[in-house]
Design a protein around this motif. Structure first.
Motif, mmCIF file in Angstrom:
data_model
loop_
_atom_site.group_PDB
_atom_site.id
_atom_site.type_symbol
_atom_site.label_atom_id
_atom_site.label_comp_id
_atom_site.label_asym_id
_atom_site.label_seq_id
_atom_site.Cartn_x
_atom_site.Cartn_y
_atom_site.Cartn_z
ATOM 1 N N GLY A 194 -4.682 -21.665 29.053
ATOM 2 C CA GLY A 194 -4.798 -22.672 28.294
ATOM 3 C C GLY A 194 -4.002 -23.935 28.508
ATOM 4 O O GLY A 194 -3.310 -23.857 29.582
ATOM 5 N N HIS A 195 -4.361 -24.813 27.860
ATOM 6 C CA HIS A 195 -3.732 -26.253 28.118
ATOM 7 C C HIS A 195 -2.543 -26.559 26.851
ATOM 8 O O HIS A 195 -2.714 -27.590 26.341
ATOM 9 N N HIS A 196 -1.845 -25.725 26.424
ATOM 10 C CA HIS A 196 -1.049 -25.793 25.376
ATOM 11 C C HIS A 196 0.471 -26.486 25.850
ATOM 12 O O HIS A 196 0.789 -25.850 27.029
ATOM 13 N N GLY A 197 1.097 -27.124 24.966
ATOM 14 C CA GLY A 197 2.444 -27.721 25.683
ATOM 15 C C GLY A 197 2.439 -29.255 25.148
ATOM 16 O O GLY A 197 1.653 -29.941 25.048
ATOM 17 N N VAL A 198 3.867 -29.537 25.209
ATOM 18 C CA VAL A 198 4.085 -31.023 24.806
ATOM 19 C C VAL A 198 4.282 -31.690 25.940
ATOM 20 O O VAL A 198 4.016 -32.930 25.725
ATOM 21 N N LEU A 199 4.200 -31.374 27.227
ATOM 22 C CA LEU A 199 4.216 -32.175 28.195
ATOM 23 C C LEU A 199 3.025 -32.423 28.881
ATOM 24 O O LEU A 199 2.018 -31.413 28.760
ATOM 25 N N GLU A 200 2.711 -33.569 29.194
ATOM 26 C CA GLU A 200 1.273 -33.958 29.784
ATOM 27 C C GLU A 200 0.933 -33.412 30.857
ATOM 28 O O GLU A 200 -0.337 -33.090 31.152
ATOM 29 N N HIS A 201 1.667 -32.577 31.900
ATOM 30 C CA HIS A 201 1.230 -31.886 32.865
ATOM 31 C C HIS A 201 0.925 -30.526 32.407
ATOM 32 O O HIS A 201 -0.273 -29.888 32.857
ATOM 33 N N GLU A 202 1.314 -29.966 31.398
ATOM 34 C CA GLU A 202 0.842 -28.829 30.817
ATOM 35 C C GLU A 202 -0.450 -28.871 30.158
ATOM 36 O O GLU A 202 -1.235 -28.073 30.361
ATOM 37 N N ARG A 203 -0.754 -30.114 29.535
ATOM 38 C CA ARG A 203 -2.106 -30.414 28.925
ATOM 39 C C ARG A 203 -3.305 -30.464 30.000
ATOM 40 O O ARG A 203 -4.193 -29.920 29.899
ATOM 41 N N ARG A 204 -2.692 -31.399 30.930
ATOM 42 C CA ARG A 204 -3.630 -31.373 32.265
ATOM 43 C C ARG A 204 -3.944 -30.337 33.039
ATOM 44 O O ARG A 204 -5.153 -30.000 33.214
ATOM 45 N N ASP A 205 -3.034 -29.643 33.412
ATOM 46 C CA ASP A 205 -3.092 -28.439 34.463
ATOM 47 C C ASP A 205 -3.341 -27.220 33.826
ATOM 48 O O ASP A 205 -3.914 -26.435 34.314
ATOM 49 N N GLY A 206 -2.597 -27.027 32.593
ATOM 50 C CA GLY A 206 -2.869 -25.945 31.937
ATOM 51 C C GLY A 206 -1.720 -24.721 32.637
ATOM 52 O O GLY A 206 -1.357 -24.936 33.683
ATOM 53 N N GLN A 207 -2.040 -23.428 32.024
ATOM 54 C CA GLN A 207 -1.273 -22.474 32.533
ATOM 55 C C GLN A 207 -1.562 -20.986 31.946
ATOM 56 O O GLN A 207 -2.337 -20.942 30.968
ATOM 57 N N VAL A 208 -1.057 -19.986 32.191
ATOM 58 C CA VAL A 208 -1.488 -18.609 31.910
ATOM 59 C C VAL A 208 -0.752 -18.462 30.333
ATOM 60 O O VAL A 208 0.585 -18.487 30.358
ATOM 61 N N PHE A 209 -1.334 -17.916 29.588
ATOM 62 C CA PHE A 209 -0.829 -17.459 28.293
ATOM 63 C C PHE A 209 -1.367 -16.035 28.126
ATOM 64 O O PHE A 209 -2.503 -15.643 28.376
ATOM 65 N N LYS A 210 -0.231 -15.058 27.632
ATOM 66 C CA LYS A 210 -0.537 -13.760 27.254
ATOM 67 C C LYS A 210 -0.443 -13.522 25.823
ATOM 68 O O LYS A 210 0.692 -14.116 25.292
ATOM 69 N N VAL A 211 -1.037 -12.591 25.375
ATOM 70 C CA VAL A 211 -0.921 -12.218 23.922
ATOM 71 C C VAL A 211 -0.789 -10.796 23.634
ATOM 72 O O VAL A 211 -1.644 -10.081 24.264
#
Length: 133
Positions: free
Chosen positions: A27-44
């Motif tokens: 996902g691309h969730h987060g307040v920082l620009e690189h979080e939105r741009r690059d994304g990261q793993v989310f687990k639920v």
């Protein structure tokens, strides 16, 4: 000597729990620009309050929550429509779970193991519980 008698409390009518643990998506969730741009793993992790007796009697998928379909929908919720906060993502997922009228409550944990924290840590997790009604 008189002893007060305890009034028995009614058991939770939905004490059965259906869980899907470790559901992973990018996902691309987060307040920082690189979080939105690059994304990261989310687990639920999901735990749902569901009366499983109808399905146990009938042995039919239609009489219970289809956790395969729900997992696909949760994965899509993580992968699309970025939000700033995991609180918003967790609420979105809980709302999806509660769309099935057989789900009395949903216990949702969103893990963000690669959160941008300047310290050594193993996970950031938010857990919410939402009830029908």
């Amino acid at each position: 000597m008189d002893h007060p008698t305890a009034t028995p409390t009614a058991p939770d009518p939905i004490s059965d729990r259906l869980s899907v643990l470790g559901l992973e998506a990018w996902g691309h969730h987060g307040v920082l620009e690189h979080e939105r741009r690059d994304g990261q793993v989310f687990k639920v992790d999901l735990t749902l309050g569901v009366d499983t007796r109808p399905a146990a009697r009938s042995d039919l998928l239609r009489d219970t929550v289809d956790y395969g379909t729900l997992s696909t929908r949760v994965k899509e919720a993580i992968e699309h429509d970025p939000v700033d906060l995991i609180e918003t993502l967790a609420q979105r997922i809980a709302d999806l779970c509660l769309e099935d009228e057989r789900v009395a409550w949903a216990h949702v944990t969103v893990h963000k193991p690669d959160a941008p924290i300047e310290a050594t840590f193993s996970d950031v997790a938010l857990t919410i519980t939402r009830r029908r009604g």
